[in-house]
Scaffold this motif. Structure first.
Motif, PDB file in Angstrom:
ATOM      1  N   HIS A   1     -21.526 -11.933  32.894  1.00  0.00           N
ATOM      2  CA  HIS A   1     -22.679 -10.475  32.797  1.00  0.00           C
ATOM      3  C   HIS A   1     -23.105 -11.032  31.358  1.00  0.00           C
ATOM      4  O   HIS A   1     -24.628 -10.692  31.702  1.00  0.00           O
TER       5      HIS A   1
ATOM      6  N   ASP B   1     -26.334 -12.234  32.974  1.00  0.00           N
ATOM      7  CA  ASP B   1     -26.769 -11.732  34.188  1.00  0.00           C
ATOM      8  C   ASP B   1     -27.862 -11.244  33.903  1.00  0.00           C
ATOM      9  O   ASP B   1     -29.236 -10.165  33.867  1.00  0.00           O
TER      10      ASP B   1
ATOM     11  N   SER C   1     -30.886 -12.559  31.953  1.00  0.00           N
ATOM     12  CA  SER C   1     -32.076 -12.404  32.314  1.00  0.00           C
ATOM     13  C   SER C   1     -32.162 -11.913  33.781  1.00  0.00           C
ATOM     14  O   SER C   1     -33.609 -11.334  34.252  1.00  0.00           O
ATOM     15  N   ARG C   2     -31.438 -10.441  33.834  1.00  0.00           N
ATOM     16  CA  ARG C   2     -32.342  -9.606  34.441  1.00  0.00           C
ATOM     17  C   ARG C   2     -33.155  -8.736  33.859  1.00  0.00           C
ATOM     18  O   ARG C   2     -34.581  -8.051  34.076  1.00  0.00           O
TER      19      ARG C   2
ATOM     20  N   ALA D   1     -24.158 -10.545  40.030  1.00  0.00           N
ATOM     21  CA  ALA D   1     -25.351 -11.599  39.495  1.00  0.00           C
ATOM     22  C   ALA D   1     -25.788 -11.682  41.099  1.00  0.00           C
ATOM     23  O   ALA D   1     -27.494 -11.577  41.857  1.00  0.00           O
TER      24      ALA D   1
ATOM     25  N   THR E   1     -30.296 -12.376  40.331  1.00  0.00           N
ATOM     26  CA  THR E   1     -30.327 -12.954  39.256  1.00  0.00           C
ATOM     27  C   THR E   1     -30.044 -14.154  39.569  1.00  0.00           C
ATOM     28  O   THR E   1     -29.455 -14.500  40.081  1.00  0.00           O
TER      29      THR E   1
ATOM     30  N   VAL F   1     -29.509 -16.937  37.944  1.00  0.00           N
ATOM     31  CA  VAL F   1     -28.400 -17.011  36.242  1.00  0.00           C
ATOM     32  C   VAL F   1     -27.189 -18.760  37.195  1.00  0.00           C
ATOM     33  O   VAL F   1     -27.866 -18.634  37.989  1.00  0.00           O
TER      34      VAL F   1
ATOM     35  N   PRO G   1     -28.664 -16.337  41.741  1.00  0.00           N
ATOM     36  CA  PRO G   1     -27.384 -17.535  41.112  1.00  0.00           C
ATOM     37  C   PRO G   1     -27.472 -18.685  42.040  1.00  0.00           C
ATOM     38  O   PRO G   1     -27.443 -18.583  42.745  1.00  0.00           O
TER      39      PRO G   1
END
Length: 590
Positions: free
Chosen positions: A72, A75, A78-79, A104, A109, A111, A171
């Protein structure tokens, strides 16, 4: 001179002196070359060579209390940054990280999940902690692969990075067996093949076919009541400013798909609210009256009723604009599709030569009326709460919290009803001029327990700003252990817990579904969340009445510590839960 086929003394010396590196360090070097700035992990023996590599490459590593939390945090990072980050776990940790993969994927996202997996040499023989991680991850992510040759580590990092960042981002997963992780290779292993430069490349953008663009522009030019529903693709292509410009100049009302990073500030004139009939009822009127819907960077999934009536009526023309073919595959139900980078399309429509002022003003009026209705409603509810000595309404809680935040501060919310009431609150506050630096919440899988991790990510990327998480008590119990990372990394955030003593969202559904009108297996004991924070070295306060909340928030923020304001709220069913449990109009989540 050496004979043909023989090596000179100097050449033999160079070969003898060539550095040898473990596979884990080759992995770290490949990620460093890509520009990875952060790695999140729960350190395990299978991953030690990679951790040594990250240490040698000077890539910061955050040690987390649980692998799901590591996912998380990656995630959330990266968001916000729109850059890939890494979640590194061992074999059993992979299983713990699966929920983070799901979350994700919901937000698309990029990841990079990396597993230090069981030995390749004895694969299929019951190796220590052996699981088929590649097969488990494959349905959840864009790309899942096991590296079977240490010479190809850099190649597969490049492949995974490309999959994560191009087309529709998302991801990915790399499984690196422990025997390859610990084995030694030449430091330039695999680098003698193209691409010789393994650094990050500019992300390819799809430019629209001129004839196809002309056709869609014609539809827009002829429309009398067009609107935009914007989704994930706008965010990941960095086109939110172009979206705002198009809405403002052309006077096009803009709606956001639910459960997604906000594309426009709540106070933006063109932003109307969520395209969700229960969370924001005026969206139903707008979508049902529209003769043209431009869905940009989104998917016709369950939230959009798969493009079908009654969400999108038969009389309206539905056009989907997406930046990749994989997105368009989800949008087969659209009347027209256009392959185009969202930014390119939004720039092109500025030349359409029309504005829709009256239609735009009607949506603004409806939003204003909606805000007035809810403001009057919550004022009445709060007055009754005070008169009766009752606990706070969760909508009032969220409004009061936002009132204490500045224009650059971050708000995160997490939970069931807590999430839904907070969505309503930010729309009300935004209409009234409230500005925030950013808003985050669970993706469309609605995974509880992400709020604290996202709050830590927001604080890590904006260390001089106040970050407040509004979390339901059930959501905090799902992921609250991540708060230890805030203490360890010295990233003080404030967690406001909407404490109604149970899984209230589920309780309310049960009471409408069960024949005896009761709820079952959803209650919690009276948990003193604030003392938990105090025990960890933070600040904690209990709030039982509304007048206590604002002073408690001030003290929590001023403490400079990771803090908890534990607020006793009453359980109030949100419009979306009421609508779905009472089986009213078919809407986006059904």
């Amino acid at each position: 001179m050496p004979k043909y086929g023989q090596t000179s003394k100097n050449e033999r010396s160079e070969m003898t002196q060539k550095a040898r590196l473990r596979g884990g360090e080759l992995l770290a070097r490949a990620l460093k070359e890509k520009g990875v700035e952060h790695v999140f992990t729960l350190a395990g023996g299978f991953c030690n060579p990679a951790l040594e590599g990250f240490m040698n490459c000077q890539i910061p590593v955050v040690n987390c209390p649980h692998e799901q939390i590591a996912g998380h945090l990656a995630d959330g990072h990266s968001r916000i940054t729109r850059k890939p980050s890494v979640c590194l776990v061992g074999p059993e940790g992979f299983a713990n990280a699966v929920p983070a993969m799901l979350e994700a994927a919901g937000e698309r996202t990029p990841v990079i999940f990396i597993t230090g997996s069981s030995t390749l040499k004895r694969q299929g023989s019951g190796g220590f902690k052996e699981i088929d991680d590649v097969a488990i991850a494959a349905p959840l992510l864009k790309y899942s692969v096991q590296i079977t040759d240490g010479e190809r580590i850099s190649e597969f990092v490049d492949r995974a990075w490309t999959a994560a960042t191009t087309g529709y981002p998302g991801p990915v997963h790399i499984s690196l067996p422990v025997d390859l992780m610990f084995s030694s290779y030449d430091e330039d292993a695999g680098l003698n093949e193209r691409p010789f430069n393994r650094g990050p490349r500019a992300i390819p953008r799809a430019w629209p076919d001129p004839n196809a663009l002309k056709f869609v522009m014609g539809l827009l030019r002829q429309a009398e009541r067009p609107l935009i529903i914007a989704g994930h693709g706008v965010w990941w292509s960095g086109a939110e400013k172009a979206l705002e410009t198009a809405g403002q100049i052309l006077r096009l009302p803009i709606f956001n798909v639910p459960y997604h990073q906000k594309l426009l500030s709540e106070e933006c004139e063109a932003y109307m609210g969520l395209a969700d009939f229960h969370q924001y009822h005026p969206s139903k009127q707008a979508i049902h009256e529209a003769d043209l819907v431009l869905m940009i960077g989104g998917r016709l999934d369950n939230q959009m009723n798969f493009g079908n009536p009654p969400f999108f009526p038969n009389h309206s023309k539905l056009v989907c604009i997406n930046g990749s073919h994989e997105e368009l595959d989800y949008n087969r139900a659209a009347d027209t599709v256009l392959l185009s980078d969202p930014g390119a399309f939004l720039t092109a429509i500025l030349e359409v030569g029309r504005i829709w002022q009256n239609w735009f003003d009607l949506q603004r009026q409806r939003r204003g009326d909606w805000v007035t209705h809810w403001s009057d409603h919550i004022a009445s509810e709060t007055a009754a709460d005070v008169a009766a000595g009752r606990k706070m309404h969760p909508l009032q809680l969220s409004l009061d919290v936002q009132a204490e935040l500045g224009a650059d501060d971050w708000l995160i919310f997490d939970g069931g009803n807590t999430h839904f009431w907070s969505e309503i609150a930010v729309n009300i506050a935004g209409w009234n001029g409230q500005k925030l630096g950013g808003i985050m919440h669970p993706s469309n899988y609605s995974l509880l327990g992400v709020g604290v991790s996202f709050g830590i990510s927001a604080k890590a990327t904006h260390p001089d700003k106040t970050v407040v998480v509004i979390s339901g008590d059930g959501a905090f119990l799902s992921g609250g252990l991540s708060i230890e990372a805030a203490f360890q990394e010295r990233l003080p955030i404030v967690v406001v817990i909407d404490n109604n003593g149970g899984l209230d969202c589920i309780s309310q559904q049960q009471e409408r579904l069960f024949s005896n009108g009761q709820h079952f297996a959803t209650d919690f004991r009276d948990i003193p969340f604030h003392t938990m924070f105090e025990g960890l070295g933070g600040h904690g306060e209990l709030v039982e009445h509304r007048e206590q909340l604002t002073p408690a928030l001030h003290r929590a923020i001023a403490s400079g510590k990771t803090a908890c304001v534990n607020v006793k709220c009453r359980g109030v069913i949100s419009p979306i839960v009421a609508a779905t449990s009472d089986k009213r109009d078919k809407a986006s989540i059904e």
